[in-house]
Design a protein around this motif. Structure first.
Motif, mmCIF file in Angstrom:
data_model
loop_
_atom_site.group_PDB
_atom_site.id
_atom_site.type_symbol
_atom_site.label_atom_id
_atom_site.label_comp_id
_atom_site.label_asym_id
_atom_site.label_seq_id
_atom_site.Cartn_x
_atom_site.Cartn_y
_atom_site.Cartn_z
ATOM 1 N N VAL A 45 -58.665 4.983 8.960
ATOM 2 C CA VAL A 45 -58.538 6.422 9.196
ATOM 3 C C VAL A 45 -57.143 6.699 9.755
ATOM 4 O O VAL A 45 -56.823 6.280 10.866
ATOM 5 N N LYS A 47 -54.349 8.517 11.643
ATOM 6 C CA LYS A 47 -54.462 9.417 12.787
ATOM 7 C C LYS A 47 -53.226 9.302 13.668
ATOM 8 O O LYS A 47 -52.655 8.240 13.835
ATOM 9 N N ARG A 48 -52.842 10.438 14.240
ATOM 10 C CA ARG A 48 -51.806 10.489 15.277
ATOM 11 C C ARG A 48 -52.341 11.423 16.340
ATOM 12 O O ARG A 48 -52.589 12.604 16.079
ATOM 13 N N THR A 49 -52.525 10.909 17.551
ATOM 14 C CA THR A 49 -53.067 11.700 18.644
ATOM 15 C C THR A 49 -52.154 11.564 19.851
ATOM 16 O O THR A 49 -51.881 10.457 20.307
ATOM 17 N N ASN A 58 -52.491 5.378 13.970
ATOM 18 C CA ASN A 58 -53.215 4.498 13.062
ATOM 19 C C ASN A 58 -52.689 4.799 11.662
ATOM 20 O O ASN A 58 -52.721 5.954 11.226
ATOM 21 N N THR A 69 -59.001 10.868 4.614
ATOM 22 C CA THR A 69 -57.557 10.646 4.707
ATOM 23 C C THR A 69 -57.039 10.101 3.379
ATOM 24 O O THR A 69 -57.788 9.540 2.587
#
Length: 86
Positions: A45, A47-49, A58, A69
């Protein structure tokens, strides 16, 4: 900042573009400081948080992306993390 990578690799630390990159499977939250990056994989998955003291990244998956995604990967280029989609 510091870059933490959630992988088991032969080396413990690498420096690129003035950023320290740590490779470890287990880490303590006390290691993360403002400006640090935590790189993780295995979930497929992308992701940028942004968190208060670090940025979680990720890259996702080239072959089997999940949760809607796109197929892709991440590179560290010129001191920045860039996600590329296929």
């Amino acid at each position: 900042g510091t870059v933490l990578v959630e992988q088991q690799l032969g080396r413990d630390e690498v420096e690129r573009h003035g950023k320290r990159i740590f490779m470890c499977a287990v880490f303590g939250a006390d290691l993360l400081k403002r400006g640090d990056y935590l790189l993780c994989g295995h979930t497929h998955v992308a992701k940028r948080t942004e968190h208060e003291n670090f940025t979680y990244l990720n890259p996702g998956s080239v072959s089997i992306p999940k949760e809607g995604t796109k197929h892709g990967y991440m590179i560290f280029e010129n001191g920045e993390f860039v996600r590329k989609t296929l």
